[in-house]
Design a protein around this motif. Structure first.
Motif, PDB file in Angstrom:
ATOM      1  N   VAL A   1      12.355  55.571  41.726  1.00 50.81           N
ATOM      2  CA  VAL A   1      12.533  57.024  41.620  1.00 50.81           C
ATOM      3  C   VAL A   1      11.463  57.590  40.688  1.00 50.81           C
ATOM      4  N   LEU A   2      11.244  56.894  39.559  1.00 55.82           N
ATOM      5  CA  LEU A   2      10.228  57.379  38.616  1.00 55.82           C
ATOM      6  C   LEU A   2       8.850  57.371  39.255  1.00 55.82           C
ATOM      7  N   SER A   3       8.587  56.315  40.014  1.00 54.20           N
ATOM      8  CA  SER A   3       7.262  56.271  40.639  1.00 54.20           C
ATOM      9  C   SER A   3       7.099  57.421  41.646  1.00 54.20           C
ATOM     10  N   PHE A   4       8.152  57.757  42.421  1.00 59.62           N
ATOM     11  CA  PHE A   4       8.080  58.936  43.310  1.00 59.62           C
ATOM     12  C   PHE A   4       7.825  60.191  42.479  1.00 59.62           C
ATOM     13  N   PHE A   5       8.560  60.298  41.363  1.00 59.82           N
ATOM     14  CA  PHE A   5       8.445  61.507  40.543  1.00 59.82           C
ATOM     15  C   PHE A   5       7.005  61.684  40.040  1.00 59.82           C
ATOM     16  N   TYR A   6       6.392  60.577  39.627  1.00 55.73           N
ATOM     17  CA  TYR A   6       5.023  60.689  39.091  1.00 55.73           C
ATOM     18  C   TYR A   6       4.012  60.974  40.195  1.00 55.73           C
ATOM     19  N   ILE A   7       4.248  60.403  41.375  1.00 54.47           N
ATOM     20  CA  ILE A   7       3.344  60.712  42.507  1.00 54.47           C
ATOM     21  C   ILE A   7       3.421  62.222  42.817  1.00 54.47           C
ATOM     22  N   LEU A   8       4.653  62.746  42.819  1.00 50.71           N
ATOM     23  CA  LEU A   8       4.832  64.165  43.144  1.00 50.71           C
ATOM     24  C   LEU A   8       4.308  65.070  42.026  1.00 50.71           C
ATOM     25  N   SER A   9       4.445  64.619  40.771  1.00 48.42           N
ATOM     26  CA  SER A   9       3.933  65.425  39.647  1.00 48.42           C
ATOM     27  C   SER A   9       2.422  65.556  39.743  1.00 48.42           C
ATOM     28  N   GLU A  10       1.788  64.463  40.162  1.00 47.68           N
ATOM     29  CA  GLU A  10       0.331  64.518  40.304  1.00 47.68           C
ATOM     30  C   GLU A  10      -0.042  65.474  41.437  1.00 47.68           C
ATOM     31  N   LYS A  11       0.727  65.370  42.537  1.00 48.75           N
ATOM     32  CA  LYS A  11       0.426  66.188  43.716  1.00 48.75           C
ATOM     33  C   LYS A  11       0.725  67.673  43.463  1.00 48.75           C
ATOM     34  N   PHE A  12       1.910  67.987  42.926  1.00 51.29           N
ATOM     35  CA  PHE A  12       2.341  69.386  42.832  1.00 51.29           C
ATOM     36  C   PHE A  12       1.938  70.066  41.524  1.00 51.29           C
ATOM     37  N   LEU A  13       1.809  69.262  40.436  1.00 48.57           N
ATOM     38  CA  LEU A  13       1.515  69.877  39.130  1.00 48.57           C
ATOM     39  C   LEU A  13       0.129  69.482  38.613  1.00 48.57           C
ATOM     40  N   GLY A  14      -0.507  68.537  39.316  1.00 44.86           N
ATOM     41  CA  GLY A  14      -1.822  68.060  38.851  1.00 44.86           C
ATOM     42  C   GLY A  14      -1.712  67.257  37.562  1.00 44.86           C
ATOM     43  N   LEU A  15      -0.539  66.682  37.315  1.00 49.96           N
ATOM     44  CA  LEU A  15      -0.338  65.922  36.073  1.00 49.96           C
ATOM     45  C   LEU A  15      -0.219  64.431  36.372  1.00 49.96           C
ATOM     46  N   ARG A  16      -1.069  63.631  35.724  1.00 49.89           N
ATOM     47  CA  ARG A  16      -0.919  62.183  35.857  1.00 49.89           C
ATOM     48  C   ARG A  16       0.248  61.732  34.990  1.00 49.89           C
ATOM     49  N   ARG A  17       0.645  60.464  35.154  1.00 39.29           N
ATOM     50  CA  ARG A  17       1.833  59.958  34.445  1.00 39.29           C
ATOM     51  C   ARG A  17       1.713  60.200  32.934  1.00 39.29           C
ATOM     52  N   VAL A  18       0.528  59.934  32.377  1.00 38.26           N
ATOM     53  CA  VAL A  18       0.378  60.121  30.916  1.00 38.26           C
ATOM     54  C   VAL A  18       0.492  61.591  30.552  1.00 38.26           C
ATOM     55  N   ASP A  19       0.014  62.470  31.447  1.00 41.12           N
ATOM     56  CA  ASP A  19       0.092  63.911  31.157  1.00 41.12           C
ATOM     57  C   ASP A  19       1.545  64.391  31.189  1.00 41.12           C
ATOM     58  N   VAL A  20       2.332  63.794  32.088  1.00 45.21           N
ATOM     59  CA  VAL A  20       3.752  64.195  32.189  1.00 45.21           C
ATOM     60  C   VAL A  20       4.427  63.930  30.849  1.00 45.21           C
ATOM     61  N   ALA A  21       4.140  62.770  30.264  1.00 41.58           N
ATOM     62  CA  ALA A  21       4.776  62.401  28.989  1.00 41.58           C
ATOM     63  C   ALA A  21       4.474  63.446  27.912  1.00 41.58           C
TER      64      ALA A  21
END
Ligand SMILES: C[S@@+](CC[C@H](N)C(=O)[O-])C[C@H]1O[C@@H](n2cnc3c(N)ncnc32)[C@H](O)[C@@H]1O
Length: 293
Positions: A31-51
């Motif tokens: 689920v987290l990996s889906f969330f990070y893929i979508l964050s990159e796609k929709f918000l332009g944020l990589r996993r480190v940026d999300v944190a």
């Protein structure tokens, strides 16, 4: 989710909502990996940026994209069809339900071909053909990594070829695409130095091993063959290759892991003297290389 929450939803709340809503269907890491893929796609944020952006409030437009993706994930639709793209051999590919989602095993086949590749003396351009190109992942990654080859690709599906053409353009490579039913061809139009194919190879009897989300979403034309004649594509392509490969040419296949020996023997019987079987990362018989000499 009601409107009040929509107005003030922070990324950390969205992430929690994702986990809560999908945890019955998927492992938490998935689920987290889906969330990070979508964050990159929709918000332009990589996993480190999300944190670093957990307190950021997202817009209602962004939220509706996540909600839509979440609904697809609840139906177990593949994440690649939800985002519309995937990565293969370090390149980005558009995918939709007309093409198979490229698999890591196929990256191993591409890697084998690239590592084997030798330029022709005298600077002649090497002609390479990919049969059953789908998204174009094999043809395009070869053309990108071996810029001096002339790349050709065939598929029977016009819709798949549309996707492959877009992918060639996006990755800035030239590939000559042709629409043809390989089973109906008596001969190929050109001679080739290398012919590759990852044709349909899953038997009906293996359907029970296939995940429901693959069965329900990916094109059956790309996947299945009959239990009675599972090597139909391999036999046809080997015969065509025997006529169209140059004397020192090479034939590469991705194969059904349960049919390694049968496939190898069939290729030998049809006149290829050197045939080697290779395992994939999971230790399954997965690839074949054959040459006439
Ligand atoms: C297993 S998929 C491989 C797709 C892609 N090459 C990859 O490795 O991801 C097989 C492909 O063969 C194509 N195909 C199926 N039957 C065919 C036929 N009779 N002639 C040509 N292509 C065919 C399908 O449309 C599909 O794109």
């Amino acid at each position: 989710m009601d409107d009040k929450r929509i107005v003030s939803l922070k990324i950390k709340d969205l992430r929690k909502d994702f986990i809560d809503s999908l945890s019955e269907l998927y492992e938490p890491e998935e689920v987290l990996s889906f969330f990070y893929i979508l964050s990159e796609k929709f918000l332009g944020l990589r996993r480190v940026d999300v944190a670093l952006a957990l307190e950021t409030v997202i817009s209602s437009q962004e939220l509706s994209k996540f909600e839509n993706a979440k609904n697809h994930l609840k139906k177990q639709d593949p994440i690649q069809y939800i985002t519309g793209d995937t990565e293969f051999y370090g390149l980005s590919f558009k995918v939709n339900q007309n093409v198979l989602i490229p698999r890591p095993e196929t990256e191993e086949l591409v890697d084998w071909i690239i590592k084997d590749y030798q330029r022709k003396e005298g600077g002649r351009k090497i002609k390479v053909l990919d049969i059953g190109t789908g998204s174009g992942c094999i043809a395009i990654s070869l053309a990108k990594n071996l810029p001096e080859i002339d790349m050709y690709a065939i598929d029977v599906s016009k819709e798949a070829l549309e996707v492959a053409k877009e992918n060639a353009k996006h990755n800035k490579v030239a590939v000559t695409f042709m629409c043809a039913d390989i089973l109906q061809l008596d001969a190929l139009k050109n001679s080739f130095d290398i012919i590759i194919s990852n044709p349909p190879y899953v038997r009906e009897l293996e359907k029970q091993e296939i995940h429901a989300n693959v069965l329900e979403n990916e094109p059956h034309l790309a996947l299945f063959v009959s239990d009675q004649d599972p090597l139909i594509f391999y036999r046809k392509i080997t015969r065509l290759a025997k006529k169209s490969l140059l004397a020192d040419g090479l034939l590469y296949f991705e194969i059904n892991q349960y049919l390694g020996t049968e496939t190898k023997e069939m290729i030998k019987k049809l006149g290829f003297n050197s045939v080697s079987l290779r395992k994939d990362l999971y230790n399954n018989d997965r690839m074949i290389k054959a040459s006439i000499i």
